[in-house]
Design a protein around this motif. Structure first.
Motif, PDB file in Angstrom:
ATOM      1  N   PHE A 295     -97.067 -53.236  -3.408  1.00 26.06           N
ATOM      2  CA  PHE A 295     -98.376 -53.685  -3.895  1.00 26.06           C
ATOM      3  C   PHE A 295     -98.215 -54.834  -4.891  1.00 26.06           C
ATOM      4  O   PHE A 295     -99.022 -54.991  -5.797  1.00 26.06           O
ATOM      5  N   PHE A 304    -105.337 -51.296  -3.815  1.00 23.72           N
ATOM      6  CA  PHE A 304    -104.969 -49.883  -3.864  1.00 23.72           C
ATOM      7  C   PHE A 304    -105.943 -48.966  -3.123  1.00 23.72           C
ATOM      8  O   PHE A 304    -105.735 -47.750  -3.076  1.00 23.72           O
ATOM      9  N   LEU A 307    -105.154 -45.793  -1.013  1.00 20.39           N
ATOM     10  CA  LEU A 307    -104.644 -44.569  -1.638  1.00 20.39           C
ATOM     11  C   LEU A 307    -105.692 -43.465  -1.690  1.00 20.39           C
ATOM     12  O   LEU A 307    -105.362 -42.312  -1.974  1.00 20.39           O
ATOM     13  N   LEU A 318     -95.380 -46.728  -6.219  1.00 21.37           N
ATOM     14  CA  LEU A 318     -96.048 -48.029  -6.214  1.00 21.37           C
ATOM     15  C   LEU A 318     -95.033 -49.151  -6.395  1.00 21.37           C
ATOM     16  O   LEU A 318     -94.403 -49.271  -7.443  1.00 21.37           O
ATOM     17  N   GLN A 337    -102.087 -51.734 -13.452  1.00 26.22           N
ATOM     18  CA  GLN A 337    -102.085 -51.521 -12.003  1.00 26.22           C
ATOM     19  C   GLN A 337    -101.861 -50.050 -11.661  1.00 26.22           C
ATOM     20  O   GLN A 337    -102.459 -49.526 -10.706  1.00 26.22           O
ATOM     21  N   GLN A 340    -105.098 -48.352 -12.108  1.00 24.86           N
ATOM     22  CA  GLN A 340    -106.011 -48.717 -11.019  1.00 24.86           C
ATOM     23  C   GLN A 340    -105.689 -47.927  -9.755  1.00 24.86           C
ATOM     24  O   GLN A 340    -106.601 -47.465  -9.047  1.00 24.86           O
ATOM     25  N   ALA A 341    -104.415 -47.772  -9.470  1.00 27.12           N
ATOM     26  CA  ALA A 341    -104.006 -46.980  -8.308  1.00 27.12           C
ATOM     27  C   ALA A 341    -104.427 -45.525  -8.474  1.00 27.12           C
ATOM     28  O   ALA A 341    -104.915 -44.882  -7.527  1.00 27.12           O
ATOM     29  N   GLN A 344    -107.977 -44.712  -7.457  1.00 25.39           N
ATOM     30  CA  GLN A 344    -108.225 -44.526  -6.024  1.00 25.39           C
ATOM     31  C   GLN A 344    -107.817 -43.126  -5.568  1.00 25.39           C
ATOM     32  O   GLN A 344    -108.487 -42.508  -4.744  1.00 25.39           O
ATOM     33  N   LEU A 360     -97.961 -40.168  -8.533  1.00 25.61           N
ATOM     34  CA  LEU A 360     -97.539 -41.561  -8.473  1.00 25.61           C
ATOM     35  C   LEU A 360     -96.239 -41.807  -9.228  1.00 25.61           C
ATOM     36  O   LEU A 360     -95.859 -41.047 -10.112  1.00 25.61           O
TER      37      LEU A 360
END
Length: 402
Positions: A295, A304, A307, A318, A337, A340-341, A344, A360
């Motif tokens: 990513f 993202f 996900l 990631l 980031q 943000q992932a 999702q 994650l």
């Protein structure tokens, strides 16, 4: 189940010059399936692996990998060791390959006229381990209690089939008449390879399947259409090819799948496109514990949003730190980031932000040297270690218990 490590790496590392010098006779792409039997080369590989193990331990880089220093290229070493599989060093481009196949069209633009591949010419049988020697060198560099901190990589079962012209992955004399028969025996060979590594103490295996991202590429999909290939059925075939051996894996063996879009010499990538087109099937129709996804560049990889399809009990590492660009990423941007992932994952699973973070981890987006002579533009040994340290430190800040 949380990922084994909050920081991770994809496995291949820049080769030291001493190793490249020792392996110079094996550096030709046409020899990528040649196994090094020269004792001087083997000693150079062993020394390079021992040194890189110590470097990773000194820097607290986990998991510890061999750098793929025994291989010319990341997928080398497996197919060519199987009975019934014949390496062919000079298949013609484009005639022997799928129409508009991104890799071969890209190589053709660079002037390549042929490409090596492995074709099935007889019954596929596992006869000896492809990677046990590499694993034994790797585990020999640490005490037994640390074996769980090691990871080894291997190529995906569909690697040869997806690139070859439809109907040519196995010959008429092979004994196979359907793709399903071909993949069934190939899957059993994978199961035996995995068991050999497991019985030798391996507990973490990564399967590299960069070609699955080709199903996100309009060029690949268009080429399949010209060939009269149903891409939905082809994707299902490939996902099932993984499950044949995943269903047989020991319960305490962690297995992950790495997807990328290429990292060849000079930061070359082969395709672009979001995971959205494959994410739901990928996450729900394969039995992997973890998915290593790149990513690092939205224009090439998409955002993202895919996900949201990640089911509970599975993880995503990631790939946010680029192995294609030498510039160091901003730690604040990386942390943003990650969150943000996680948003999702929260939307898809309806869990809290903290719970989403538990599924994650962070890594570079690809290996640093997919082949012996290939690496990101302007990437140096020093910068490679700085990037891995950046991954380590970012993981520590985000996941306090790391």
């Amino acid at each position: 189940m949380a990922p084994p490590f909050r920081m991770d790496q994809i496995g291949s590392l820049l080769r030291p010059k001493e190793l490249l010098q020792a392996r110079v006779s094996l550096s030709s792409p046409s020899q990528m399936y040649e196994v090094a039997n020269d004792e001087k080369i083997k000693q150079a590989e062993k020394k390079a692996i021992e040194d890189v193990i110590q470097k990773q331990i000194d820097l607290n880089i986990r998991p510890v990998c061999s750098g793929e220093y025994c291989r010319h290229i990341f997928y080398g070493g497996f197919f060519e060791t199987l009975d019934g599989m014949t390496p062919i060093p000079d298949l013609p481009i484009p005639d022997a390959f799928r129409t508009d196949f991104p890799t071969t069209t890209g190589l053709a633009r660079m002037g390549a006229k042929t490409r090596a591949a492995v074709v099935c010419t007889g019954s596929i049988r596992w006869k000896k381990s492809a990677y046990l020697e590499e694993w034994n060198i790797l585990r020999g560099g640490v005490p037994e209690w640390q074996w769980k901190e090691l990871k080894i990589t291997m190529p995906a079962p569909n690697y040869q089939h997806i690139q070859l012209k439809p109907g040519t992955a196995f010959t008429k004399d092979s004994g196979y008449s359907t793709d399903e028969q071909y993949f069934q025996d190939l899957g059993q060979a994978y199961a035996q390879e995995i068991k050999a590594l497991y019985y030798a103490g391996c507990r973490n295996i990564q399967v590299d399947d960069p070609h699955l991202t080709y199903f996100c590429s309009s060029q690949f999909l268009g080429g399949c259409k010209k060939d009269g290939v149903d891409t939905d059925a082809l994707l299902d075939l490939y996902l099932e090819s993984h499950n044949i051996f995943l269903r047989q894996k020991p319960a305490d063996l962690h297995m992950g799948m790495h997807l990328c879009r290429g990292n060849m010499s000079g930061s070359t990538h082969w395709v672009s496109g979001s995971y959205d087109q494959i994410a739901e099937k990928l996450f729900t129709k394969t039995d992997y514990n973890t998915y290593y996804l790149e990513f690092d560049e939205v224009g090439r990889t998409g955002g993202f949003e895919p996900l949201r399809f990640l089911p509970r009990g599975k993880n995503v590492v990631l790939g946010l730190v680029s192995t294609k660009k030498a510039e160091l990423e901003d730690p604040k941007v990386l942390k943003g980031q990650i969150y943000q992932a996680a948003e999702q994952v929260t939307k898809g699973q309806r869990v809290s932000a903290d719970e989403a973070l538990d599924f994650l981890a962070i890594s570079p987006q690809c290996g640093f040297s997919s082949s012996s002579l290939a690496g990101g533009k302007d990437m140096t040994m020093e910068r490679m270690w700085e990037k891995l340290a950046l991954v380590r430190d970012t993981a520590k800040e985000v996941w306090e218990s790391f």
